[in-house]
Motif scaffolding. Structure first.
Motif, mmCIF file in Angstrom:
data_model
loop_
_atom_site.group_PDB
_atom_site.id
_atom_site.type_symbol
_atom_site.label_atom_id
_atom_site.label_comp_id
_atom_site.label_asym_id
_atom_site.label_seq_id
_atom_site.Cartn_x
_atom_site.Cartn_y
_atom_site.Cartn_z
ATOM 1 N N LEU A 52 0.865 -1.160 0.061
ATOM 2 C CA LEU A 52 -0.014 0.066 0.159
ATOM 3 C C LEU A 52 0.933 1.221 -0.001
ATOM 4 N N ASP A 53 2.045 1.149 0.836
ATOM 5 C CA ASP A 53 2.927 2.355 0.792
ATOM 6 C C ASP A 53 3.574 2.371 -0.467
ATOM 7 N N ASP A 54 3.838 1.278 -1.425
ATOM 8 C CA ASP A 54 4.313 1.604 -2.618
ATOM 9 C C ASP A 54 3.286 2.062 -3.732
ATOM 10 N N ALA A 55 2.103 1.623 -3.409
ATOM 11 C CA ALA A 55 1.124 2.576 -4.243
ATOM 12 C C ALA A 55 0.687 3.656 -4.232
ATOM 13 N N GLY A 56 1.533 4.357 -3.201
ATOM 14 C CA GLY A 56 1.386 5.939 -2.832
ATOM 15 C C GLY A 56 0.298 6.345 -2.308
ATOM 16 N N VAL A 57 -0.536 5.460 -1.552
ATOM 17 C CA VAL A 57 -1.597 5.918 -0.789
ATOM 18 C C VAL A 57 -1.168 6.886 0.496
ATOM 19 N N LYS A 58 -2.287 7.927 0.820
ATOM 20 C CA LYS A 58 -1.727 8.664 2.034
ATOM 21 C C LYS A 58 -2.419 8.138 3.026
ATOM 22 N N PHE A 59 -3.534 7.503 2.773
ATOM 23 C CA PHE A 59 -4.449 6.923 3.910
ATOM 24 C C PHE A 59 -4.491 5.335 3.920
#
Ligand code: AMP
Ligand code: MG
Length: 327
Positions: A296-303
């Protein structure tokens, strides 16, 4: 497994030789365990221990766990070996259980630990075990990531979090995917310090009564009892929020892209929302948790909206990590 990529090496004879050379010269190397990847160094070398704290940017108050190759070796590091330690070691070592015991007077004081204790574990991963036997050293091995960040469950996670690491032995994906359970047996009782990969019920089955930590690692007087237990830890870059249910409405109105962490197939985001679906049982959920947060971090989400897991002893470690990730 990906080999020949920067510091990542196969755990073959050549890889193990390099690892032993590093460890014997007071340097460090990362290796797989059945819980998460560890950043290993000679536990009683001041130089190696300093390097572990520096590479991880680990606060000096957070003590290290010493990894050894047998219960006999573990007992030799202890001033005394209570019956509870012997029983738990006989049942669960090698395995994801750490015992806090009184430290043998001959050993140097462990940084961060209470003056007279040491935390010890015998890991079950074949690469960790081979490395311990071949280097012949007790190895301090906290998770191989920068302090407060997500623990690594694959060799690639280690390199991303610790680009300066000299060597990572690649053992593929970690089996448990969550840190060891830490139990204190120093005071004639068995006290859970950190829930982890070994379920509480397993410990009770052998040790009988187990005292539980105060919520958020705090004593009744409000003091933080044990290092590494309070506040933010095991955290993704995105802001993680735990919710009792997740609907499309929860996604609307967030000031940035969001992802969903669920163990319930019925939870759906919208077309642009990545969903990480974890197993609906605590062991399977824990095994996939950090890798899902990494993605999820790699996908660039902020939340990250996480569906709250069930309550209860079986889910204790998962709820502990999720709460700290939300810290
Ligand atoms: P890790 O960061 O996974 O290596 O785990 C280290 C954790 O083990 C610490 O945060 C403490 O909770 C626990 N620990 C290590 N040594 C001791 C000790 N001597 N006394 C109490 N807890 C310890
Ligand atoms: Mg850690």
């Amino acid at each position: 497994m990906s080999q020949g990529c920067g510091p990542i090496a196969a755990p073959d004879a050549a890889g193990l030789l390099r690892a032993c050379d590093l460890l014997r010269s007071g340097s460090v190397c990362a290796f797989p365990t059945e819980t998460v990847y560890g950043l290993g160094g000679h536990a009683f070398s001041a130089q190696a221990v300093a390097m572990i704290y520096r590479l991880k940017n680990r606060p000096a108050w957070n003590p290290l766990i010493v990894h050894v190759d047998s219960a006999e070796h573990a007992a030799s590091l202890a001033a005394d070996w209570p019956d509870a330690a012997a029983a738990l070691a006989a049942s669960y070592w090698p395995g994801p259980l750490t015992l806090v015991v009184r430290r043998a007077a001959t050993l140097p004081r462990a940084p961060g630990a209470a003056a007279d204790t040491v935390a010890i574990r015998v890991p079950a991963h074949p690469v960790a075990m081979t490395l311990l036997r071949e280097c012949g050293l007790p190895l301090a091995a906290p998770s191989a990531n920068r302090s407060e960040q997500l623990s690594p469950t694959r060799a690639e996670h280690v390199v991303r979090s610790l680009p300066e690491v000299p060597l990572v032995l690649d053992g593929g994906q970690c089996d448990f995917g969550i840190e060891s359970t830490v139990v204190d047996v120093t005071e004639g009782r068995v006290r859970l310090l950190r829930p982890g990969a070994l379920a509480l019920g397993e410990i009770r089955a052998v040790a009988g009564r187990v005292e539980l930590p105060e919520p958020a690692g705090r004593e009744p007087d409000g003091a933080v009892r044990s290092p590494g237990l309070g506040g933010r830890h095991y955290a993704p870059r995105a802001k993680l929020v735990i919710l009792g249910s997740i609907t499309a409405d929860d996604l609307r109105g967030l000031p940035g892209p969001a992802g969903i962490l669920s163990y319930d197939q019925a939870v759906r985001g919208d077309a642009t929302t990545p969903v990480e679906l974890l197993a609906p049982d605590p062991r399977g959920y824990a095994a996939g948790l950090y890798a899902a947060l990494h993605r999820l971090d790699d996908a660039g989400v902020k939340f990250i909206l996480a569906l709250a897991p069930p309550a209860g002893d079986d889910w204790l470690a998962v709820n502990d990590r999720l709460t700290r990730a939300a810290g």
